[in-house]
Design an enzyme around this catalytic site. Structure first.
Site, PDB file in Angstrom:
ATOM      1  N   GLY A 614       0.840  -1.190   0.000  1.00 59.47           N
ATOM      2  CA  GLY A 614       0.000   0.000   0.000  1.00 59.47           C
ATOM      3  C   GLY A 614       0.870   1.232   0.000  1.00 59.47           C
ATOM      4  O   GLY A 614       2.089   1.143  -0.170  1.00 59.47           O
ATOM      5  N   GLY A 617       3.563   1.053   2.871  1.00 58.90           N
ATOM      6  CA  GLY A 617       4.559   0.002   2.985  1.00 58.90           C
ATOM      7  C   GLY A 617       3.990  -1.329   2.541  1.00 58.90           C
ATOM      8  O   GLY A 617       2.988  -1.383   1.838  1.00 58.90           O
ATOM      9  N   ASP A 731      -9.781   7.409   5.106  1.00 59.74           N
ATOM     10  CA  ASP A 731      -9.512   6.642   3.889  1.00 59.74           C
ATOM     11  C   ASP A 731     -10.425   5.415   3.848  1.00 59.74           C
ATOM     12  O   ASP A 731      -9.972   4.300   3.659  1.00 59.74           O
ATOM     13  CB  ASP A 731      -8.032   6.243   3.850  1.00 59.74           C
ATOM     14  CG  ASP A 731      -7.566   5.918   2.436  1.00 59.74           C
ATOM     15  OD1 ASP A 731      -8.335   6.194   1.487  1.00 59.74           O
ATOM     16  OD2 ASP A 731      -6.464   5.388   2.281  1.00 59.74           O
TER      17      ASP A 731
END
Ligand SMILES: *[C@@H]1O[C@H](CO)[C@@H](O)[C@H](O)[C@H]1NC(C)=O
Ligand SMILES: *[C@@H]1O[C@H](CO)[C@@H](O)[C@H](O)[C@H]1NC(C)=O
Ligand SMILES: *[C@@H]1O[C@H](CO)[C@@H](O)[C@H](O)[C@H]1NC(C)=O
Ligand SMILES: *[C@@H]1O[C@H](CO)[C@@H](O)[C@H](O)[C@H]1NC(C)=O
Ligand SMILES: *[C@@H]1O[C@H](CO)[C@@H](O)[C@H](O)[C@H]1NC(C)=O
Ligand SMILES: *[C@@H]1O[C@H](CO)[C@@H](O)[C@H](O)[C@H]1NC(C)=O
Ligand SMILES: *[C@@H]1O[C@H](CO)[C@@H](O)[C@H](O)[C@H]1NC(C)=O
Length: 918
Positions: A614, A617, A731
């Site tokens: 992502g 990381g 998000d």
């Protein structure tokens, strides 16, 4: 950061639940009313709450025409329009009149532009307009600006324009002769309309003219906000001149518009001469039109907006100008950015205008129109005129009305000389001497009033009592007379009162003295020769006894209070050493959950299995010593986060426990190695399921989707309502909704994006965190983050569950899912949006209801969105119903098999299922 969540402590969980229930109740009542009246998809008229006009409108002479900068008492009739323009002196009390430089003056220049009012003083200056028709009806407000080097500085300023307390637009001029006009269609909520100019540090604001027109019909309807003019075009103009009053009864200004591959057509017969239409379009504009030169081609044109988050309403006006033969037809349709727009088959009426417009706002970085003739049409399409308006969401609420009334009466009571105009608290800054509370977009309150050394005379105004939120009142060094009134003690939030240096008489009200002695009020009454600082002195001015007694008794009280506080503190300390505070328990737990890097290496078997990557990381699969499977997110090394922040964040995440939030098992922080260890979710993420990328999974059924929606909504609701301060996910997307083996959904990455915002450059912008397609447009524009941003993103998730399509639909020209869904919903075609993998096995009512819930999450203005609690409630009800349905269905199937029992079964079923369905 200290976060407290529902369930963290027993007491807080109970309190919060009770609060929630009450909250949910009020919400559901209010919102179901709102939803019912709006129909969610309907064409609501929330802003334009019209009432009958008090005066006939086309009497445009009665509208407001202000030539700003014209000397007081001057007026003139404008030669071009025949309208009377007046000086602005009675509309504003600040600023100075200036003539523009003779170099830019000419006989052809509109007279109102030859002088300006300029504002060298004050950060904001406001005109007060009070049109006779009052509030709640639609006005066209037009402000014009031409610099003309009026100040001989040869430097065009830049400044902001506000309507009421909300930003209208920035005024940017290219050069001294550049004329900029700003126009807005606005239905004010109050009888006074304020137009404010705000100095932003790029030169002194000025204004050339200000005009207000009134529409007496509900022609320009919007779902939200006011409409700022973007374009108003007279297509096919043969004269190349602008059209306005008297040709246009409303004094809209139309600009000529012609296109290279088009020819213009015209008629000499007037349009709409017999019947008045809703939009009252000027005949001069409608008698000309354009059509493509190649009669089989389409009429194509576009407008570069540049910003795909802005919203527009488009009005196209058509009238047939040619008398058609029997064997001739003119039918056409329109697309906008490739999607059908407006009505399907438009046939313009001969010499009569008709208007086609969108019911929902449209968006796009480009507005690309194509008007094309339909198959059976023998003639090419035409366009006579068109208007494009940009939605201005006026989010900021004006100051609390009671405060406005109070302070206005104080202003007139004392004839305050200060530059007090416009709204007391906003925009930009409050009136001199006021301090206001900041309530976000909610109405600000006046909390402090400072009128020291302001030459005030007379008594203390009773209108002060209307400033009920007042905390600080300073009236020192004036010439106030009369008593210090009793009623001041009714200002319950007052913590400081200063009336030193006045001519007050009588005694100080005992209530105020009591509060002062308790220490809850700072009271200054010195230098009022006739005012006695104590209640007793009225009766017995020279007696010292009672005063001494009062002082002594108050000393005793203070002493007692100190003793009590001291002993309480000691007791607290004692209990503390016996019982561990939750904080301490926490830090202990923290240490248990801290992992060494070497442990991570071993758990992941040297980072063997990658689950995904992502923005932050890589995620690895791991197996703990006790066999528990975990997912370990190792943060990329470039992260600049410090140890402390990281620990704080990990701590925050570990504190949040809910069965619909992926729980954090532990963390690792050693040097540059940072990782978060989550419970492993065998089902992967929802995005994979919906995209069908993983062919080993079977498509999700509707009931499974509903269950997932309920789970995820509950997780979010907990973050918003169950935690204090609320945690905003930022998000929310299908990729962040993880599924267990049994398809139980959990939200992942919560609180995380906020922390690692710097790394999110891969997403939309550096400032705004989130994922394209899910980002709340309001947050995107304003950078102002609230829980409602998550609600918006969750609305997108719901649409994905219904349609099975991603947020940005690639195979449909990168259209946003909201637009895509709307285009079908507008046509009432819900069947086409449902995921084809669900077909045949579906309860349309249930889908419709989830769709409505999704749309209620998606208004562009955040305050119009529902809360997660509301969403949870709606979805839960849907799920229950669906479960009941499912059961019925299955039982019926069984019943059909053993046909003898049909009647018996269904009878039983109804009795049982009825009350249980909810
Ligand atoms: C502007 O010009 C007019 C004459 O055209 C004059 O009467 C007026 O005094 C001037 N105003 C200022 C502020 O100079
Ligand atoms: C001033 O700016 C306007 C708008 O950009 C432009 O059309 C005009 O040509 C400019 N005039 C001069 C003298 O530069
Ligand atoms: C109207 O159109 C005709 C051609 O159809 C053209 O000759 C005439 O000049 C046009 N009238 C005006 C006022 O432009
Ligand atoms: C006219 O438009 C049609 C369809 O766009 C096109 O096929 C045709 O070639 C065009 N004719 C001319 C002369 O440009
Ligand atoms: C329409 O009818 C007229 C006579 O009324 C004829 O001249 C013309 O060619 C016809 N046009 C078409 C497209 O059939
Ligand atoms: C102001 O306060 C007085 C006294 O409390 C009350 O009667 C009056 O209605 C208030 N006025 C407004 C406009 O709120
Ligand atoms: C009250 O006002 C006077 C005069 O403005 C000032 O000197 C004094 O410090 C004020 N007292 C308090 C407690 O603020």
């Amino acid at each position: 950061m200290f976060v407290e969540c529902r369930g963290t402590y027993a007491w807080s969980s109970k309190v919060c639940l009770i609060f929630l229930q009450v909250f949910a109740l009020t919400i559901s009542m209010e919102e179901s009313v709102a939803l019912a009246s709006d129909g969610v998809f309907g064409n609501s008229e929330s802003v334009i709450n019209r009432k009958p006009a008090r005066r006939k409108l086309d009497d445009i002479a009665g509208s407001i025409n202000i030539d700003c900068g014209l000397p007081e008492d001057c007026k003139y009739i404008d030669a071009e329009t025949g309208l009377q323009y007046t000086s602005d002196a009675s509309f504003i009390r600040s600023g100075i009149n200036k003539n523009i430089s003779s170099k830019f003056s000419s006989t052809t220049l509109h007279k109102s532009l030859t002088n300006v009012r300029s504002f060298p003083q004050g950060k904001r200056n406001c005109y007060t307009l009070r049109p006779p028709e009052g509030h709640g009806t639609m006005y066209l407000i037009r402000a014009s600006f031409m610099y003309g080097n009026y100040d001989e500085l040869n430097q065009v300023p830049q400044f902001d324009l506000y309507i009421g307390v909300n930003m209208w637009d920035s005024v940017k001029l290219d050069n001294a002769s550049h004329l900029v006009m700003k126009e807005i269609l606005h239905a004010p909520s109050d009888d006074d309309i304020y137009v404010c100019l705000v100095n932003i540090g790029y030169g002194e604001p000025f204004i050339s003219s200000l005009e207000v027109r009134h529409f007496h019909d509900s022609s320009y309807k919007t779902e939200s906000g006011s409409l700022a003019l973007y374009r108003r075009l007279d297509a096919g103009s043969t004269t190349n001149e602008i059209v306005r009053f008297k040709d246009d009864a409303y004094d809209r200004i139309w600009f000529p518009y012609n296109l290279p591959d088009c020819e213009s057509l015209n008629t000499t017969v007037p349009i709409d001469s017999h019947a008045e239409t809703e939009y009252k379009l000027p005949s001069k504009v409608m008698t000309t039109a354009i059509r493509p030169m190649n009669s089989s081609a389409s009429l194509d044109f576009d407008f570069d907006i540049g910003d795909s988050t802005l919203e527009f309403y488009v009005y196209m006006h058509f009238a047939e100008l040619e008398g058609l033969q029997e064997n001739q037809t003119r039918n056409f349709s329109i697309t906008l950015n490739g999607n059908p727009w407006g009505e399907a088959n438009i046939v313009p009426k001969y010499l009569h205008s008709r208007t086609v417009n969108n019911k929902q706002p449209v968006r796009g970085s480009k507005l690309k129109f194509s008007i094309y003739k339909t198959l059976n049409s023998s003639l090419p399409p035409i366009l006579n005129a068109m208007e494009i308006y940009m939605v201005k969401g006026l989010l900021q609420a004006p100051t609390c009305q009671e405060d406005v009334n109070g302070i206005s009466r104080i202003k007139s009571f004392y004839l305050v000389e200060k530059n007090w105009q416009g709204d007391p608290c906003a925009p930009v800054q409050p009136w001199d001497g006021l301090t206001c509370s900041n309530n976000g977009y909610e109405s600000p309150r006046i909390i402090s009033l400072k009128l020291s050394s302001s030459g005030l005379r007379g008594t203390i105004s009773p209108s002060l009592l209307n400033l009920t939120a007042l905390q600080f009142l300073d009236l020192s060094n004036n010439s106030l007379t009369g008593e210090l009134p009793e009623f001041l003690s009714r200002l319950s939030f007052l913590t400081a009162l200063n009336v030193t240096g006045n001519k007050l008489s009588g005694s100080v009200p005992p209530d105020l003295i009591a509060r002062s002695e308790k220490g809850s009020l700072s009271l200054s009454v010195a230098n009022n020769p006739d005012l006695c600082p104590s209640a007793q002195c009225k009766e017995n001015k020279n007696s010292v006894g009672p005063i001494v007694a009062a002082v002594v008794s108050s000393l005793v009280i203070i002493f007692l209070a100190l003793v009590i506080i001291w002993s309480l503190k000691r007791r607290k300390k004692a209990t503390k050493s016996l019982v561990r505070s939750p904080e301490e328990t926490w830090s202990l737990k923290m240490e248990n959950q801290r992992f060494r890097y070497l442990e991570i290496v071993s758990i992941t078997n040297d980072f063997q299995t990658v689950l995904g990557t992502g923005g932050f990381g890589t995620v690895y699969h791991g197996c703990m010593l006790n066999g528990t499977q975990v997912a370990i997110k190792m943060l990329s090394q470039s992260s600049k986060q410090g140890m402390k922040e990281f620990r704080n964040e990990a701590r925050l995440l570990m504190r949040v426990h809910h069965r619909n939030l992926a729980s954090l098992v532990g963390y690792c922080h050693e040097g540059t190695n940072m990782g978060l260890i989550y419970e492993y979710m065998a089902g992967g993420n929802l995005q994979n399921y919906l995209s069908g990328a993983d062919i080993s999974t079977s498509p999700l059924s509707w009931i499974e989707r509903l269950q997932i929606a309920v789970d995820a909504a509950q997780g979010l609701e907990y973050m918003h309502c169950g935690c204090k301060p609320p945690i905003i996910h930022r998000d929310v997307k299908t990729a962040n909704i993880l599924l267990s083996e049994k398809l139980q959904a959990k939200i992942a990455d919560f609180g995380f994006s906020r922390f690692f915002s710097i790394e999110s450059e891969t997403h939309a912008t550096t400032a705004v965190v989130g994922t394209i397609g899910y980002i709340d447009p309001e947050y995107y524009i304003s950078n102002r983050l609230t829980e409602k941003s998550d609600v918006y993103s969750f609305g997108i998730v719901l649409l994905e569950l219904i349609t099975g399509k991603p947020a940005i639909i690639k195979d449909e020209d990168n259209i946003h899912i909201v637009q895509w869904v709307r285009s079908f919903v507008e046509r009432g075609d819900i069947g086409s949006i449902v995921d084809p993998r669900l077909q045949g096995n579906l309860n349309t009512n249930s889908v419709w209801r989830v769709l409505e819930t999704a749309m209620a999450c998606l208004p562009p203005i955040s305050i119009q969105r529902v809360t997660m609690s509301h969403v949870v409630m709606q979805l839960k009800e849907c799920l229950e119903e669906e479960k009941a349905h499912d059961q019925t269905r299955r039982m019926e199937e069984q019943a059909t098999k053993s046909s003898n029992l049909i009647d018996l079964y269904s009878l039983d079923l109804e009795l049982e299922m009825g009350p249980e369905a909810r």
